[in-house]
Structure formats: structure tokens, C-alpha cells
Design a protein around this motif. Sequence first.
Motif, PDB file in Angstrom:
ATOM      1  N   ASP A  18       0.810  -1.222   0.000  1.00  0.00           N
ATOM      2  CA  ASP A  18       0.000   0.000   0.000  1.00  0.00           C
ATOM      3  C   ASP A  18       0.845   1.275   0.000  1.00  0.00           C
ATOM      4  O   ASP A  18       0.433   2.302   0.514  1.00  0.00           O
ATOM      5  N   ARG A  19       2.010   1.204  -0.576  1.00  0.00           N
ATOM      6  CA  ARG A  19       2.876   2.364  -0.790  1.00  0.00           C
ATOM      7  C   ARG A  19       2.999   2.579  -2.290  1.00  0.00           C
ATOM      8  O   ARG A  19       4.075   2.497  -2.878  1.00  0.00           O
ATOM      9  N   TRP A  20       1.878   2.838  -2.944  1.00  0.00           N
ATOM     10  CA  TRP A  20       1.834   2.843  -4.404  1.00  0.00           C
ATOM     11  C   TRP A  20       2.628   3.984  -5.021  1.00  0.00           C
ATOM     12  O   TRP A  20       3.198   3.821  -6.085  1.00  0.00           O
ATOM     13  N   ARG A  21       2.679   5.152  -4.360  1.00  0.00           N
ATOM     14  CA  ARG A  21       3.472   6.255  -4.924  1.00  0.00           C
ATOM     15  C   ARG A  21       4.957   5.911  -4.899  1.00  0.00           C
ATOM     16  O   ARG A  21       5.674   6.141  -5.871  1.00  0.00           O
ATOM     17  N   ARG A  22       5.427   5.384  -3.795  1.00  0.00           N
ATOM     18  CA  ARG A  22       6.832   4.968  -3.714  1.00  0.00           C
ATOM     19  C   ARG A  22       7.116   3.839  -4.695  1.00  0.00           C
ATOM     20  O   ARG A  22       8.171   3.800  -5.324  1.00  0.00           O
ATOM     21  N   ALA A  72       4.454  10.004 -10.613  1.00  0.00           N
ATOM     22  CA  ALA A  72       4.410   9.568  -9.210  1.00  0.00           C
ATOM     23  C   ALA A  72       4.680  10.736  -8.268  1.00  0.00           C
ATOM     24  O   ALA A  72       4.079  10.821  -7.198  1.00  0.00           O
ATOM     25  N   ALA A  73       5.557  11.619  -8.666  1.00  0.00           N
ATOM     26  CA  ALA A  73       5.880  12.764  -7.808  1.00  0.00           C
ATOM     27  C   ALA A  73       4.802  13.838  -7.845  1.00  0.00           C
ATOM     28  O   ALA A  73       4.630  14.586  -6.882  1.00  0.00           O
ATOM     29  N   SER A  74       4.043  13.900  -8.931  1.00  0.00           N
ATOM     30  CA  SER A  74       3.070  14.987  -9.072  1.00  0.00           C
ATOM     31  C   SER A  74       1.686  14.664  -8.505  1.00  0.00           C
ATOM     32  O   SER A  74       0.884  15.563  -8.296  1.00  0.00           O
ATOM     33  N   ILE A  75       1.398  13.401  -8.262  1.00  0.00           N
ATOM     34  CA  ILE A  75       0.085  13.018  -7.766  1.00  0.00           C
ATOM     35  C   ILE A  75      -0.019  13.357  -6.289  1.00  0.00           C
ATOM     36  O   ILE A  75       0.867  13.040  -5.503  1.00  0.00           O
ATOM     37  N   ASP A  76      -1.122  13.989  -5.912  1.00  0.00           N
ATOM     38  CA  ASP A  76      -1.365  14.343  -4.516  1.00  0.00           C
ATOM     39  C   ASP A  76      -1.531  13.072  -3.696  1.00  0.00           C
ATOM     40  O   ASP A  76      -2.322  12.195  -4.056  1.00  0.00           O
ATOM     41  N   GLY A  79      -3.097  11.847   1.901  1.00  0.00           N
ATOM     42  CA  GLY A  79      -2.919  11.192   3.187  1.00  0.00           C
ATOM     43  C   GLY A  79      -2.183   9.865   3.133  1.00  0.00           C
ATOM     44  O   GLY A  79      -2.067   9.186   4.134  1.00  0.00           O
ATOM     45  N   THR A  80      -1.715   9.450   1.963  1.00  0.00           N
ATOM     46  CA  THR A  80      -0.949   8.216   1.851  1.00  0.00           C
ATOM     47  C   THR A  80       0.467   8.537   1.476  1.00  0.00           C
ATOM     48  O   THR A  80       0.802   9.674   1.177  1.00  0.00           O
ATOM     49  N   ASP A  81       1.311   7.521   1.458  1.00  0.00           N
ATOM     50  CA  ASP A  81       2.716   7.699   1.061  1.00  0.00           C
ATOM     51  C   ASP A  81       2.920   7.356  -0.381  1.00  0.00           C
ATOM     52  O   ASP A  81       2.740   6.386  -0.895  1.00  0.00           O
TER      53      ASP A  81
END
Length: 81
Positions: A18-22, A72-76, A79-81
Motif C-alpha cells: 500500500d505504498r503505491w506512490r513509492r 508519481a511525484a506529481s500526484i497528490d 494522506g498516503t505515502d
Amino acid sequence: MLAVLLVVAAAFALVLADRWRRGAFVLGGAMLLAAFLRAVLSPERVGLLAVRDKGFDVVAMTAVGAAIMALAASIDPLGTD
């Protein structure tokens, strides 16, 4: 190829945790690693990283990796990582 696959596996482990942005950021890094390896390795050692000619492969993998990392860096995070 094994190094790139290990980084991709780490990216998918992050996504499953559940760390989809990372995970997306690491996946983009895997593409940049593949582009770097394609650029510096000899044709005999590049293996499955060679799809087309060297220039096209490096440009295409760099563009895809940079796009994934930028998205990945631009998506708000909302409240998640």
C-alpha cells in the motif's frame, strides 16, 4: 537484466504494501536503470534489455522512466505515502 528485475520486484512489493506512490517511483527508477545498463553494456552482455537499436532503446526507456517518476511525484498523496 536480473538487477532490473530485482528493482521491479521491490517496486511491486511496495505497491502491495500500500505504498503505491513509492512503488511507482521505484518502478520509474527501474526503467532508468535499464536505460543506463542498455547504454553502457556491450551488445553481448545486454541480453533481453536489447529490443531495437541502442539509441532507440535508451531514449525510449529514459522517457518512460522519467514520465513514471514525474507522474508519481506529481500526484497528490491524499494522506498516503
